[in-house]
Scaffold this motif. Structure first.
Motif, PDB file in Angstrom:
ATOM      1  N   ILE A  73       0.807  -1.217   0.000  1.00 49.94           N
ATOM      2  CA  ILE A  73       0.000   0.000   0.000  1.00 49.94           C
ATOM      3  C   ILE A  73       0.840   1.268   0.000  1.00 49.94           C
ATOM      4  CG2 ILE A  73      -2.057  -1.028   1.038  1.00 49.94           C
ATOM      5  CD1 ILE A  73      -1.104   0.253   3.714  1.00 49.94           C
ATOM      6  N   THR A 142      -3.395   5.256   1.527  1.00 47.19           N
ATOM      7  CA  THR A 142      -4.231   4.051   1.579  1.00 47.19           C
ATOM      8  C   THR A 142      -5.508   4.251   0.777  1.00 47.19           C
ATOM      9  OG1 THR A 142      -3.330   3.487   3.740  1.00 47.19           O
ATOM     10  CG2 THR A 142      -5.394   2.425   3.121  1.00 47.19           C
ATOM     11  N   GLN A 145      -4.649   3.895  -2.840  1.00 47.18           N
ATOM     12  CA  GLN A 145      -4.403   2.487  -3.167  1.00 47.18           C
ATOM     13  C   GLN A 145      -5.717   1.722  -3.251  1.00 47.18           C
ATOM     14  OE1 GLN A 145      -1.459   1.199  -3.953  1.00 47.18           O
ATOM     15  NE2 GLN A 145      -2.261  -0.842  -4.275  1.00 47.18           N
TER      16      GLN A 145
END
Length: 158
Positions: A73, A142, A145
């Protein structure tokens, strides 16, 4: 520690307005550790009592994703914090951290940092702001991702 590493640490202190005495105490209480490439610092779900400040090298953070296995990530570099959950939560890690290159870190047991923050309350406030900014960067990475994973899973982007 070489001059580049000392310069990086001074830059963090200046950027976050850490009091020199408190910052020097934090640095002196940190344990400098070198990890070889491929070393797993901690795994998702494991207890870890340490907070790491990456001095040099790169660390990949990966999470387990159902149907996809371990998914990277984020890659961290010099000046990044690793394992802030040890300070802010129960110490149970939310991802796996793997050194992709040789890494030099300063690490602290969360209890030592807590004691310094209590003794130097202004530093403690600024240290928590430093951690909060690292957390915000991590959350943004995050999210990006996850958006990419979702787009890949559905077969398109947008």
């Amino acid at each position: 520690m070489n001059e580049n590493e000392r310069t990086m640490l001074r830059g963090i202190a200046q950027k976050y307005h850490f009091q020199a005495a408190a910052w020097d105490e934090v640095i002196s209480k940190g344990e400098s550790v070198t990890f070889e490439p491929g070393r797993i610092l901690f795994d998702e779900g494991e207890f870890n009592p340490y907070l790491y400040l990456l001095i040099s090298g790169h660390i990949d953070l990966a999470m387990k994703v159902t149907g996809r296995g371990s998914v990277r990530i984020l890659t961290l570099g010099a000046g990044d914090l690793v394992a802030w959950s040890s300070v802010l939560g129960s110490g149970v890690m939310t991802c796996r951290a793997t050194c992709t290159t040789e890494c030099i870190v300063l690490r602290w047991h969360h209890e030592h940092l807590e004691a310094i923050c209590k003794h130097h309350s202004d530093f403690g406030y600024r240290w928590m702001a430093f951690i909060a900014k690292a957390l915000a960067r991590r959350l943004t990475a995050t999210r990006l991702q996850l958006l990419d994973l979702f787009a890949s899973h559905t077969g398109g982007r947008g």
